[in-house]
Design a protein around this motif. Structure first.
Motif, PDB file in Angstrom:
ATOM      1  N   SER A  77       0.918  -1.307   0.132  1.00 46.14           N
ATOM      2  CA  SER A  77       0.104   0.047   0.007  1.00 46.14           C
ATOM      3  C   SER A  77       0.959   1.309  -0.059  1.00 46.14           C
ATOM      4  O   SER A  77       1.815   1.395   0.495  1.00 46.14           O
ATOM      5  CB  SER A  77      -0.844   0.159   1.232  1.00 46.14           C
ATOM      6  OG  SER A  77      -1.346   1.191   1.383  1.00 46.14           O
ATOM      7  N   THR A  78       0.396   2.214  -0.815  1.00 46.84           N
ATOM      8  CA  THR A  78       1.323   3.521  -0.794  1.00 46.84           C
ATOM      9  C   THR A  78       1.108   4.423   0.393  1.00 46.84           C
ATOM     10  O   THR A  78       1.722   5.346   0.541  1.00 46.84           O
ATOM     11  CB  THR A  78       0.925   4.197  -2.037  1.00 46.84           C
ATOM     12  OG1 THR A  78      -0.461   4.375  -2.112  1.00 46.84           O
ATOM     13  CG2 THR A  78       1.389   3.635  -3.311  1.00 46.84           C
ATOM     14  N   TYR A  79       0.032   3.990   1.075  1.00 44.75           N
ATOM     15  CA  TYR A  79      -0.049   4.897   2.179  1.00 44.75           C
ATOM     16  C   TYR A  79       0.585   4.686   3.426  1.00 44.75           C
ATOM     17  O   TYR A  79       0.582   5.627   4.348  1.00 44.75           O
ATOM     18  CB  TYR A  79      -1.661   4.783   2.679  1.00 44.75           C
ATOM     19  CG  TYR A  79      -2.837   5.060   1.513  1.00 44.75           C
ATOM     20  CD1 TYR A  79      -2.681   6.305   1.139  1.00 44.75           C
ATOM     21  CD2 TYR A  79      -3.812   4.211   1.158  1.00 44.75           C
ATOM     22  CE1 TYR A  79      -3.683   6.766   0.117  1.00 44.75           C
ATOM     23  CE2 TYR A  79      -4.544   4.769   0.122  1.00 44.75           C
ATOM     24  CZ  TYR A  79      -4.528   6.062  -0.318  1.00 44.75           C
ATOM     25  OH  TYR A  79      -5.310   6.347  -1.279  1.00 44.75           O
ATOM     26  N   TYR A 140      -7.636   3.983   5.989  1.00 41.76           N
ATOM     27  CA  TYR A 140      -6.936   3.286   5.098  1.00 41.76           C
ATOM     28  C   TYR A 140      -6.659   1.790   5.292  1.00 41.76           C
ATOM     29  O   TYR A 140      -6.437   0.866   4.740  1.00 41.76           O
ATOM     30  CB  TYR A 140      -5.792   3.976   5.056  1.00 41.76           C
ATOM     31  CG  TYR A 140      -5.373   5.351   4.271  1.00 41.76           C
ATOM     32  CD1 TYR A 140      -6.483   5.379   3.221  1.00 41.76           C
ATOM     33  CD2 TYR A 140      -4.917   6.425   4.846  1.00 41.76           C
ATOM     34  CE1 TYR A 140      -6.466   6.566   2.447  1.00 41.76           C
ATOM     35  CE2 TYR A 140      -5.138   7.618   3.971  1.00 41.76           C
ATOM     36  CZ  TYR A 140      -5.642   7.713   2.834  1.00 41.76           C
ATOM     37  OH  TYR A 140      -5.824   8.858   2.504  1.00 41.76           O
ATOM     38  N   VAL A 144      -7.156  -1.781   3.219  1.00 37.77           N
ATOM     39  CA  VAL A 144      -6.093  -2.737   3.199  1.00 37.77           C
ATOM     40  C   VAL A 144      -6.644  -3.946   3.416  1.00 37.77           C
ATOM     41  O   VAL A 144      -6.534  -4.935   2.858  1.00 37.77           O
ATOM     42  CB  VAL A 144      -4.735  -2.473   3.799  1.00 37.77           C
ATOM     43  CG1 VAL A 144      -3.886  -3.681   3.793  1.00 37.77           C
ATOM     44  CG2 VAL A 144      -4.302  -1.179   3.052  1.00 37.77           C
ATOM     45  N   THR A 147      -9.534  -5.320   1.138  1.00 34.17           N
ATOM     46  CA  THR A 147      -8.799  -5.697  -0.287  1.00 34.17           C
ATOM     47  C   THR A 147      -8.113  -7.153  -0.068  1.00 34.17           C
ATOM     48  O   THR A 147      -8.494  -8.130  -0.779  1.00 34.17           O
ATOM     49  CB  THR A 147      -8.090  -4.835  -0.747  1.00 34.17           C
ATOM     50  OG1 THR A 147      -8.484  -3.483  -0.489  1.00 34.17           O
ATOM     51  CG2 THR A 147      -7.594  -5.083  -2.310  1.00 34.17           C
TER      52      THR A 147
END
Lengths: 376, 364
Positions: A77-79, A140, A144, A147
């Motif tokens: 995850s880019t977060y 967020y 994740v 998903t």
């Protein structure tokens, strides 16, 4: 020479004098042009509510294939920027010392319960001091987790049955970029500064020095003084506005979905309101220190907090919501956010513009009234 | 000492000047304390429910029943959606299609569409978060009721230090720092400029007083007024706004003292550079706005680009805010906060010595 021509000449002389005064004092130019640039750069680059690189402690008590499928979801995850621990104590210490912002805790029985369809718990702790960021972080993490849950179920050969799936559509700002809404609001803030703050201090200086009284004993009428004082600052303020719009469009790539004409007209109207407030403050205060303070408290701070620029008005306590109707910036921020992001939506534009028009009349009228009364 | 008293009198002698020192902070405290919050309540919602089943009605009831939302209108045409959102009558429209309950019963699942006004992107994200929590609670209860297995794994969310995630607990300790900063800087930033404008500063310089003595005299009103008002706002935060104070008050006061010294240093530096009061005021303003924005008061420093993050290390308010929130919410004591004390001390020493140097060397 006709009386009209004389009047025009007087006015022209006064405007010329005011303009020269602005040009001679670099601090006025600074606040009109340097301030917008500095503020826009600061907000455009510096202020963002979009969390990124949230530092996360992943506690995996018993690493195996199941836990690594979940942790890799966090790594990808880019977060998040994650650090892995094997026990909870060091992770808790990291949370207390601000090394991480949150913890995701997979206990030793996680995989066993997962394989037995047993509602395996995932512990999530976030640092709640900044409540807004804490909520966004939780959001967020939920993303994740969801998903991963779907991917994991599919990998196990059965489709995951989620009873109700939420399908959000975010209009006007599909990428949810906070710059797109902060920068237009900022233009209101900048115009409040140039309009109200600068005018109030400059006119207060004239009262302080006695040059205002000197001006009043000349044959110049009060409305001529008002126009003569305001016109140069109006031009200065609109220049700052154009500069800000240009930066918003080409530096920060904020979309302008409405028309530029509507934007300019609304800005001109707000500029008049801000100048009216500035003039009123200066006639009440008559000293630069006091004028500056009143301008700060009565115009700048409300424009920042009560205008809907950052904080949602409809969530404020009812008495505060009533107060926001007295803040001109509220109407202008609504116009700006709509013109930039949504387009020319007339019901929003017209009601807010009408409110600004009323405020302009009130402020300019009051300022004029106060000035005259002092002379008697 | 005589100079210190004279300086204090210079600040307090004007009645309007006194009022602007006391009224604005109180007003700002209430304004910020009550208005500045990211928490959302009573968000207006329009519901477009084409389904007649009990499940859709239950989901709608859960959304409307939550304290975050309230029903603005029930609509029955797709066309109504855009005008309600465009005109800002509602922030979200919840749309459940005609087969919502049927698909839910048949499996594998159904969808609930929600249209969110994205003009304020932060609000949009938060609303989305609230809604997904409501929907996932609904899912868990629905699965239980209909004998379906629960999801394989579930999140147990908890927030430390502020378990209900109240924005006010974050904002109000910040206000203590913000207002102390503004008052101290304003009081000091005009002190030298005022005398320069009047010409009395040159007279002060030719007296036998040393720059250090002038510096102490000039700092005195800022330190005194700053700490008094700072303490007052602190009391209000504790007793009026009910923010829990979990750490040591002593640790907080060490931080406040160092912070006020650095703010005085910055104010005096600006003041010695300025020739007129107006320039002093503008200078203070040009410094204060970025200092507040970059302090982490409203938006996190971690979200800023790296270069901007480096800039924030020179901002004394950054450290004081960490100390305030640490002592209030996280229960910190002075040994944990050591990291945040010394940068403020460095800023204070540098700015105060520069100001003293500027007294003599800035002659027009």
């Amino acid at each position: 020479m006709s009386p009209f021509a004389k009047r025009f000449m007087r006015l022209r002389g006064l405007i010329r004098k005011e303009s020269l005064q602005i040009l001679r004092d670099p601090s006025s130019i600074a606040i009109a042009f340097v301030m917008p640039v500095v503020l826009l750069l600061l907000f455009g680059y510096g202020v963002s509510l979009d969390a990124k690189d949230i530092r996360l402690a992943l506690v995996v008590e018993q690493p195996d294939a199941q836990t690594s499928s979940l942790t890799s979801a966090f790594h990808h995850s880019t977060y998040f920027k994650s650090i892995t621990f094997h026990t909870i104590q060091p992770a808790e210490r990291a949370l207390v010392t601000h090394v991480v912002d949150g913890i995701v805790w997979l206990r030793s029985d996680f995989s066993a319960r997962l394989l037995n369809h047993g509602d395996a718990p995932i512990g999530v702790f976030v640092n709640g001091v900044d409540a807004n960021q804490a909520r966004i972080t939780q959001g967020y993490i939920q993303g994740v987790w969801q998903t991963w849950l779907q991917a994991y179920a599919r990998q196990q050969g059965h489709d995951l049955a989620i009873p109700v799936r939420l399908e959000p559509r975010i209009w006007f700002n599909a990428a949810v970029r906070s710059t797109d809404f902060l920068v237009p609001g900022l233009i209101a803030l900048i115009m409040t500064l140039t309009g109200a703050m600068l005018t109030s201090m400059v006119v207060a200086r004239e009262w302080e020095r006695g040059t205002m009284e000197a001006l009043m004993v000349t044959p110049i009428r009060i409305w001529e003084i008002t126009v003569g004082k305001l016109l140069p600052y109006f031009i200065l303020g609109m220049g700052g506005m154009l500069l800000s719009v240009a930066m918003a469009l080409w530096l920060f790539n904020v979309p302008l979905r409405g028309s530029f004409l509507v934007l300019s007209l609304a800005s001109a109207l707000y500029m008049m309101v801000a100048l009216g407030m500035g003039l009123l403050i200066s006639t009440v205060a008559r000293s630069q220190f006091v004028a500056g303070q009143i301008a700060l408290v009565a115009t700048f701070l409300p424009a920042f907090i009560l205008s809907g620029f950052i904080f949602e008005i409809s969530s404020m306590p009812a008495p505060v919501q009533v107060m926001t109707h007295l803040i001109p910036a509220r109407y202008f921020v609504a116009i700006l956010q709509t013109v930039f992001m949504a387009g020319d939506i007339w019901p929003v534009l017209l009601t807010n513009a009408a409110a600004l028009l009323v405020m302009m009349v009130i402020f300019l009228g009051l300022a004029r009234h106060k000035t005259r009364k002092r002379l008697d | 000492m005589a100079l210190a008293i004279k300086e204090l009198l210079a600040v307090l002698k004007d009645k309007k000047g006194r009022i602007v020192l006391i009224m604005p902070p109180i007003l700002q405290l209430f304004l910020f304390g009550y208005a500045a919050s990211f928490d959302l309540n009573d968000i207006p919602v329009a519901v477009y429910n084409q389904d007649q089943g009990a499940d859709s009605r239950e989901l709608v009831a859960r959304v409307i029943g939550s304290p975050h939302f309230h029903l603005y209108a029930d609509i029955d045409h797709e066309q109504q959606i855009s005008s309600l959102i465009n005109n800002k009558n509602v922030l979200i429209v919840l749309h459940l299609g005609p087969n919502f309950s049927a698909n839910l019963a048949k499996g594998p699942g159904t969808s609930a569409q929600v249209i969110i006004d994205g003009r304020n992107s932060n609000t949009a994200l938060l609303v989305q978060g609230y809604l997904s929590t409501i929907v996932s609670d609904f899912n868990v209860d629905w699965a239980k009721r209909n004998g379906k297995p629960p999801p394989l794994a579930s999140l147990k969310l908890r927030a430390w230090f502020n378990s209900n995630m109240v924005s006010r607990w974050f904002i109000v300790p910040g206000i203590v720092g913000l207002l102390t900063f503004i008052i101290t800087t304003i009081v000091t930033s005009l002190s030298v400029a005022r005398e320069r404008e009047a010409g009395t500063f040159d007279q002060l310089l030719v007296t036998p007083m040393r720059p250090v003595e002038i510096l102490i005299g000039k700092s005195f009103p800022g330190v005194l007024i700053g700490s008094l008002e700072g303490s007052f706002i602190l009391l209000m935060a504790i007793y009026w706004f009910d923010i829990p104070l979990r750490g040591s008050l002593g640790a907080l006061y060490i931080g406040m003292f160092l912070f006020i010294l650095s703010a005085v240093g910055i104010g005096l530096m600006i003041s010695s550079l300025a020739v007129t009061q107006q320039q002093g005021m503008l200078g203070a303003f040009l410094f204060m706005v970025p200092a507040v924005i970059l302090s982490g008061f409203a938006t996190p420093i971690a979200n800023m680009p790296q270069v901007v993050q480096w800039l924030t290390y020179a901002d004394p308010l950054r450290y004081f805010l960490i100390i305030l929130r640490g002592v209030f919410l996280e229960g910190d004591n002075s040994s944990i906060l050591m990291h945040y004390y010394w940068p403020m001390a460095v800023i204070a020493i540098v700015t105060l010595s520069l100001a003293a140097w500027l007294f003599r060397h800035r002659m027009n």
